[in-house]
Write an enzyme that holds these catalytic residues in place. Structure first.
Site, PDB file in Angstrom:
ATOM      1  N   SER A 128      12.623   5.287  -0.588  1.00  0.00           N
ATOM      2  CA  SER A 128      11.509   5.261   0.360  1.00  0.00           C
ATOM      3  C   SER A 128      11.726   4.331   1.553  1.00  0.00           C
ATOM      4  O   SER A 128      10.888   4.266   2.437  1.00  0.00           O
ATOM      5  CB  SER A 128      10.208   4.883  -0.360  1.00  0.00           C
ATOM      6  OG  SER A 128      10.318   3.634  -0.976  1.00  0.00           O
ATOM      7  N   LYS A 163       1.416   0.663  -1.622  1.00  0.00           N
ATOM      8  CA  LYS A 163       2.131   0.345  -0.378  1.00  0.00           C
ATOM      9  C   LYS A 163       1.165   0.110   0.778  1.00  0.00           C
ATOM     10  O   LYS A 163       1.335  -0.832   1.562  1.00  0.00           O
ATOM     11  CB  LYS A 163       3.103   1.488  -0.046  1.00  0.00           C
ATOM     12  CG  LYS A 163       4.274   1.578  -1.018  1.00  0.00           C
ATOM     13  CD  LYS A 163       5.165   2.768  -0.708  1.00  0.00           C
ATOM     14  CE  LYS A 163       6.342   2.836  -1.666  1.00  0.00           C
ATOM     15  NZ  LYS A 163       7.220   3.986  -1.411  1.00  0.00           N
TER      16      LYS A 163
END
Length: 772
Positions: free
Chosen positions: A677, A720
């Protein structure tokens, strides 16, 4: 009989056959049959009745029906409740079913009447046949008590062969298949043979049945005699003060009588008790048999507790005990609603997946309380022996049932809530694969007959509500995962942690440490500071420990000064917890070249990663530091390959990559990092350093990159975004395919953030790069 066919409404009968001269009634509920009767009533009131071969068939075709039926006259039609009609008919004549017409509303049969052959029989022969049937019927009536005296009298009085056979056929209490054979016998001689054979068979069957009944009666009398003798022996043994085995066996028998279980289970227990009687009490085998019998008697085979049906109460309990966790609460209330509507409902097998300390285990206890179920917790962490689940075979010394059966014994009912804690921590070795043993337990199609090696009888686990917990989905074996319904228990936001601390944790720790409510107050600002500066976790376990630490210190102060009242604020918090341990990596104050803020997921929640890139004169080397895993290194390689493919668009000289070295570093250097990611983050940082373009300090991003610059989806989006918000970020780039995940994230987290879904790296660069 050529061209002697006709069409007539037809009704398919289930489990009955009507003969000529027979007056009978039956109920009709099928739509097509009702319409066939209506059609008959509007016509000549005649209907063709034909019997189904299989009573279970709902929409029969010609192949599902017998070939011969009867033309009957409808005498009476009575409408009952629930759209059922009762029909009274009289059988007129036999007919052969040729086919059905194409009529869709109801069955319309094409039939041909059965014309009896004019069979010549002398009067002497007819008289002999009449007397033979009457004599055989008399023998049948003597062994069958279901025939009335009137029927017997009528049979002896009728002297016409046709009428006699029809009367006996209509009044015989036999199965419809036998009556169908009589119906299909058209000729007089043929019908005579069929009827006589049937009567002789019934005489033989009844004789065998009576013989069996006599034997059963004799055996019952014998058992009563044995019972009296056994009672006398028990009294004699009691007087002599001898062996107690018999009295133990008797007590087991008494318990067996009260036990709610199937016949198979009761027969097995009875057999074991009979065997126990023959074993000497001094034998080691006696203890083994005793333990086995007691285990079987203690199991709740058909004993259930009554579930709570009040949806509002269940919701209130769940909300009182836990803040947040909306998905879990919603699923439990759905289960309760289904159970209320269906009276049973399939018990779901739910797996709560999430980081440590997020309340997975405690919510299972709250669900049991809300549903009014017994609660059993089975910890599977480190269990590696298959016998822990399935039990030991009774051939082993010290054998015992598995944890599942023991859990049922503990609960005392067959429908508890069973928590399988830490299901991702089960392991396997030479003693067997524990996760494979759990497959049958957690398969709703199989667990209604779960077999424990010790119990050796099928145990129904379908009523048990299983809830499993796990920290990581990747550690659960795929076949086991396939049998469970996953519900993610994600990290808590700061606001959620604050509510949990105020409403649950603080009161719990004050009670645990003996502090009265009037003696201690902690301000909301102090609680927020404890959450932010003294803990870094996804759950609230560390937070509870810190509150416990404050309570212990306050307890000492209160004990030394009984009148003391303590208020903890941000100013004096350091006195109770010491220096702050954690601080969030806040966004940079200024836009910089080659520094980009990425977002990552860890076991304790989300974090931000500041990726740094430096360009140095050299020979085209590509260097990565910061304890990066293979996946992250490959993402960096994909990123630089894409940048080289679009270098002309950014006016990068062709010799640049041969004459310069690129160094990527991700602090903290000692912490291992991996995952795809950070792909777009590293690519953005590299292009920024190569083109000397500044990157906005208030932008963070996450997403996997491909060789063609596409941005692929990632996981852990909620954590996140939460980390970005805590770091003061205002704009976040996320993959376009993760846009659907935003709906599940609360508005509290998204408030004040600009979240931009992107599909390609070019879109990221337009947002992140500072225009010169």
């Amino acid at each position: 009989m050529e061209n002697n066919w006709t069409t007539i409404p037809a009704v398919a009968l289930r489990g009955m056959t009507i003969l000529p001269g027979m007056i009978a009634h039956f109920d009709v509920s099928r739509e097509m049959s009702l319409k066939a009767v209506e059609a008959a009533m509007t016509g000549e009131q005649k209907v063709f009745l034909v019997t189904q071969r299989d009573v279970e068939v709902e929409n029969p075709t010609k192949e599902d029906l017998y070939g011969v039926g009867i033309i009957a006259e409808v005498k009476q039609v009575i409408k009952l409740q629930n759209n059922i009609v009762r029909i009274l008919v009289e059988g007129l004549s036999r007919a052969v079913l040729l086919d059905f017409t194409d009529r869709a509303e109801y069955l319309e049969a094409r039939i041909e009447a059965c014309e009896e052959d004019e069979e010549y029989l002398p009067d002497n022969t007819k008289q002999a046949m009449v007397e033979s049937i009457q004599e055989t019927f008399g023998r049948y009536a003597s062994v069958n008590n279901r025939l009335s005296a009137e029927i017997k009298r009528q049979v002896m009085e009728i002297q016409e062969l046709d009428k006699l056979m029809d009367y006996i056929s209509n009044n015989l209490p036999v199965r419809y298949e036998e009556k169908q054979k009589i119906l299909e016998a058209v000729g007089v001689s043929e019908r005579y043979q069929v009827l006589l054979t049937l009567l002789l068979n019934e005489i033989e069957v009844n004789a065998i049945k009576n013989e069996f009944q006599a034997k059963v009666k004799q055996r019952v009398d014998k058992h009563q005699k044995e019972y009296l003798l056994r009672e006398q022996m028990a009294v004699i043994r009691e007087e002599l003060g001898e062996d107690h085995t018999e009295s133990d066996a008797d007590s087991y028998m008494e318990s067996l009588k009260k036990l709610k279980a199937s016949k198979e289970v009761k027969d097995k227990i009875k057999k074991e008790i009979e065997r126990f009687k023959t074993i000497s009490s001094n034998s080691s085998e006696s203890a083994v048999a005793r333990g086995y019998i007691e285990t079987l008697l203690e199991l709740p085979w058909k004993k259930s507790s009554k579930d709570n049906t009040d949806l509002a109460y269940a919701g209130q309990v769940l909300n009182e005990d836990h803040y947040g966790l909306d998905k879990v609460k919603e699923r439990m209330l759905e289960f309760l609603a289904v159970r209320n509507l269906t009276s049973k409902g399939e018990s779901p097998i739910i797996c709560l997946v999430g980081p440590p300390g997020t309340g997975k285990t405690s919510i299972a206890r709250s669900v049991a309380k809300a549903l009014n179920k017994e609660y059993v917790r089975i910890c599977l962490g480190g269990v590696r022996d298959e016998a822990e689940i399935r039990g030991h075979r009774r051939t082993y010394v010290g054998a015992m049932p598995g944890r599942i059966i023991n859990g049922l014994k503990t609960a005392g009912v067959n429908n508890p809530l069973m928590l399988l804690d830490e299901i991702d921590k089960v392991s396997s070795d030479y003693k067997g694969d524990t996760s494979s043993a759990l497959l049958e337990v957690l398969d709703s199609e199989q667990n209604n007959k779960f077999r424990d090696h010790y119990v050796e009888l099928p145990v129904d686990l379908s009523e048990v509500l299983f809830i499993a917990t796990a920290n990581s989905v990747s550690d659960i074996p795929k076949p086991l995962l396939d049998r469970m319904e996953l519900i993610e228990v994600t990290s808590y936001t700061e606001n959620e942690k604050l509510h949990i601390a105020k409403e649950h944790l603080l009161a719990k720790q004050m009670e645990k440490n003996g502090i009265d409510e009037s003696k201690l107050q902690i301000s909301d600002q102090a609680l927020a500071m404890v959450i932010r500066s003294y803990t870094r976790e996804a759950g609230v376990r560390g937070l509870e420990r810190k509150l416990g630490e404050i309570c212990r210190k306050v307890a000492r102060e209160v004990y030394e000064d009984k009148n003391r009242k303590v208020r903890v604020t941000c100013q004096n918090l350091e006195r109770y917890l010491g220096k702050a341990k954690y601080s969030y990596d806040m966004k940079n104050e200024e836009d910089e070249i080659g520094i980009v803020r990425g977002l990552a997921w860890t076991s304790v929640g989300g974090v931000t990663l500041e990726i740094e890139v430096n360009i140095m004169p050299g020979t085209g080397q590509f260097q990565l530091t910061g304890q990066l895993g293979d996946v992250m290194k490959e993402s960096a390689q994909a990123g630089i390959s894409y940048i080289r493919s679009i270098s002309d668009s950014y006016h990068i000289p062709k010799e640049f990559f041969k004459e310069n070295d690129i160094h990527i570093h991700i602090p903290e250097g000692a912490v291992p990092k991996d995952g795809p990611s950070a792909g777009i983050t590293m690519a953005t940082a590299m292009l920024s350093a190569i083109t000397k373009t500044k990157v906005r300090a208030d932008v963070a991003m996450t997403g996997e990159i491909t060789l063609r610059g596409r941005v692929l989806p990632i996981g852990g989006l909620k954590e996140k975004i939460l980390a970005a918000k805590n770091a003061g970020i205002h704009t976040i780039c996320i993959p376009k395919k993760n846009e659907k995940d935003l709906e599940e994230i609360s508005s509290e987290i998204k408030k004040g953030l600009e979240i931009i879904p992107v599909e390609r790296l070019e879109q990221v660069l337009k947002i992140a790069f500072v225009e010169s």
